[in-house]
Design an enzyme around this catalytic site. Structure first.
Site, PDB file in Angstrom:
ATOM      1  N   HIS A  86       4.409   1.314  -0.126  1.00 39.49           N
ATOM      2  CA  HIS A  86       5.033   2.382   0.649  1.00 39.49           C
ATOM      3  C   HIS A  86       4.341   2.563   2.002  1.00 39.49           C
ATOM      4  O   HIS A  86       3.210   2.122   2.191  1.00 39.49           O
ATOM      5  CB  HIS A  86       4.974   3.707  -0.137  1.00 39.49           C
ATOM      6  CG  HIS A  86       3.569   4.091  -0.468  1.00 39.49           C
ATOM      7  ND1 HIS A  86       2.704   4.632   0.458  1.00 39.49           N
ATOM      8  CD2 HIS A  86       2.854   3.958  -1.610  1.00 39.49           C
ATOM      9  CE1 HIS A  86       1.532   4.830  -0.107  1.00 39.49           C
ATOM     10  NE2 HIS A  86       1.588   4.424  -1.364  1.00 39.49           N
ATOM     11  N   GLY A  87       4.996   3.258   2.911  1.00 31.51           N
ATOM     12  CA  GLY A  87       4.440   3.481   4.247  1.00 31.51           C
ATOM     13  C   GLY A  87       3.432   4.627   4.276  1.00 31.51           C
ATOM     14  O   GLY A  87       3.055   5.179   3.232  1.00 31.51           O
TER      15      GLY A  87
END
Ligand SMILES: *[C@@H]1O[C@H](CO)[C@@H](O)[C@H](O)[C@H]1NC(C)=O
Ligand SMILES: *[C@@H]1O[C@H](CO)[C@@H](O)[C@H](O)[C@H]1NC(C)=O
Length: 467
Positions: A86-87
């Site tokens: 994920h970011g």
């Protein structure tokens, strides 16, 4: 005035890195952007993706397709698997609490007279709240949107509008909000790029695959919930290198040494890291560390990852057997369909998970394995280790596996980490190091392909004799 060769090198760096005007006005050191903390490359899993790919700082969409270098012009990509972290996200509740108590301590007790400390005490606001709970931030949305666009430029025949519309691009995600949101952001990158408004694209939530670590009993019992599994980490945190960092922080703040525990030092490090990752600012908190200190902090975090998710215990990597088989069965299926001259039904698979998803898999595949294991006492000799989470696992970190058909049954598999080709360990004496034959890759991982059964590995008592 004579121009030495050193000057020439410096001038070339100036013009390429900051541009002619930047160099005259900004700083004497071409690589030191005042908006980037000097310690930004040591933030481990809290690091910015741009630090491992600095060319993206200038142009977030820049792509260099010639890095792929297939052995012949005949090579066609037939499948791509992308396993993506994920970011950028907010801190978790646990870390927010630590940061809040460190902030309180600095507000109430720091006595040193320094401009940056005044700034913390009078201007900086504590804006982290417990309900942020690790959710994706706007920067994290952008991390995934831009990654999607870059990958579509790097692999135009795979991540294409035609494949997306044709249902040949599959999305699988962990159920955590930051991962689902990252998946949506990746898809949005593509639909915006191609201006698709008439269709929505599904994704599957699959924690068995993307959060296997939560379901592996043996791992939970023997490592994750077992305090003695991290003994080396605890010892390092009590050791001389870490104590020195704590004392230096205390000196910079003007507080008694006893107030800065290893937890406080960690909270201070996170303050600098999160302010940078989320807001791209070089905050006054970063003044609490010099580069030497940051390297010690980095080692302490790497030690933890090594023992709790990496090579420290065999079960750490074996917990990812389920994902390993998932990846290879998909590659096998693509090979089989391709052999029958059929279109590969799943041209692209995008799987979104966590640092804890990627690290066990990278370990299982043998990446970043050093000769000596990192311990509480060999900090100095580990200075050049390859096991560095700052390089491996920034936000939006990704492992890409690209399958090529080079004609005449010549199938090849190329691994890339964070958009850069890497060589499968043990296969790097091949002529085409980063694009070995698929059958050689299968041979390399023969034991795992024939075994590595998640259910068996994750049982608490593997053999009757263990009971
Ligand atoms: C692109 O990659 C190739 C191969 O690694 C390299 O030789 C070339 O300099 C790169 N081009 C740019 C513009 O970075
Ligand atoms: C994803 O995260 C961003 C940034 O926090 C937020 O603004 C957005 O509403 C989230 N998107 C979804 C679909 O939850």
């Amino acid at each position: 005035m004579p121009i030495t060769s050193w000057n020439v090198v410096l001038i070339i760096n100036f013009t390429t890195v900051v541009g002619v005007f930047g160099c005259l006005t900004n700083s004497l050191f071409p690589n030191e952007d005042p908006n980037i903390p000097a310690i930004a490359k040591y933030f481990c899993t809290k690091g910015r993706y741009e630090e491992v790919n600095p060319h993206l700082i200038r142009d977030i969409l820049s792509v260099n397709t010639s890095i792929l270098q297939p052995p012949s012009d005949q090579c066609r990509q037939i499948h791509l698997t992308a396993i993506i972290r994920h970011g950028t996200r907010y801190p978790t509740t646990k870390n927010v609490k630590k940061m809040q108590s460190f902030y309180k301590l600095v507000r109430s007790s720091a006595t040193a007279k320094r401009n940056w400390l005044r700034e913390i005490q009078t201007q900086w606001r504590m804006w982290y709240t417990e309900d942020m709970d690790g959710r994706l931030v706007q920067k994290g949305v952008d991390d995934l949107r831009y990654l999607a666009i870059r990958l579509s430029k790097l692999f135009p025949s795979m991540i294409s509008e035609e494949n997306l519309r044709g249902g040949r691009v599959k999305f699988i995600t962990s159920s955590k909000h930051r991962c689902v949101n990252s998946t949506l952001s990746f898809k949005a990158g593509l639909t915006e790029l191609w201006d698709i408004r008439d269709t929505e694209f599904d994704h599957a939530v699959n924690d068995a695959l993307m959060r296997f670590f939560d379901r592996c009993t043996r791992f939970l019992q023997e490592v994750d919930n077992n305090p003695s599994a991290a003994t080396e980490v605890d010892k390092f945190k009590q050791g001389p290198e870490m104590r020195r960092v704590q004392q230096k922080i205390a000196d910079r703040l003007g507080v008694p040494y006893s107030l800065i525990t290893d937890d406080m030092a960690e909270a201070a490090f996170y303050m600098c890291a999160y302010e940078f990752a989320i807001k791209t600012v070089n905050s006054p908190w970063c003044q609490l560390f010099d580069e030497v200190d940051a390297q010690v902090m980095e080692y302490s975090i790497d030690l933890k990852q090594f023992w709790k998710r990496g090579y420290g215990y065999d079960i750490n990597s074996k917990s990812s057997c389920i994902l390993f088989h998932d990846v290879f069965s998909r590659l096998d299926q693509a090979v089989a369909e391709n052999k029958l001259d059929q279109q590969v039904t799943e041209a692209v698979t995008v799987q979104v998970g966590h640092a804890e998803t990627l690290l066990p898999l990278l370990t299982l595949l043998g990446f970043f394995k050093d000769d000596d294991i990192p311990t509480s006492t060999n900090y100095a000799s580990q200075a050049r280790r390859s096991f560095r989470t700052s390089h491996m696992l920034p936000y939006a970190a990704n492992l890409l596996l690209v399958l090529y058909d080079c004609g005449g049954g010549d199938l090849r598999l190329q691994p890339l980490l964070n958009e850069k080709p890497v060589a499968f360990p043990g296969l790097n004496d091949e002529p085409a190091a980063s694009m070995p034959l698929y059958r050689d890759v299968r041979e390399r991982y023969r034991d795992l392909l024939d075994g590595c059964d998640f259910e068996t590995e994750c049982q608490l008592f593997k053999n009757p004799s263990d009971a």
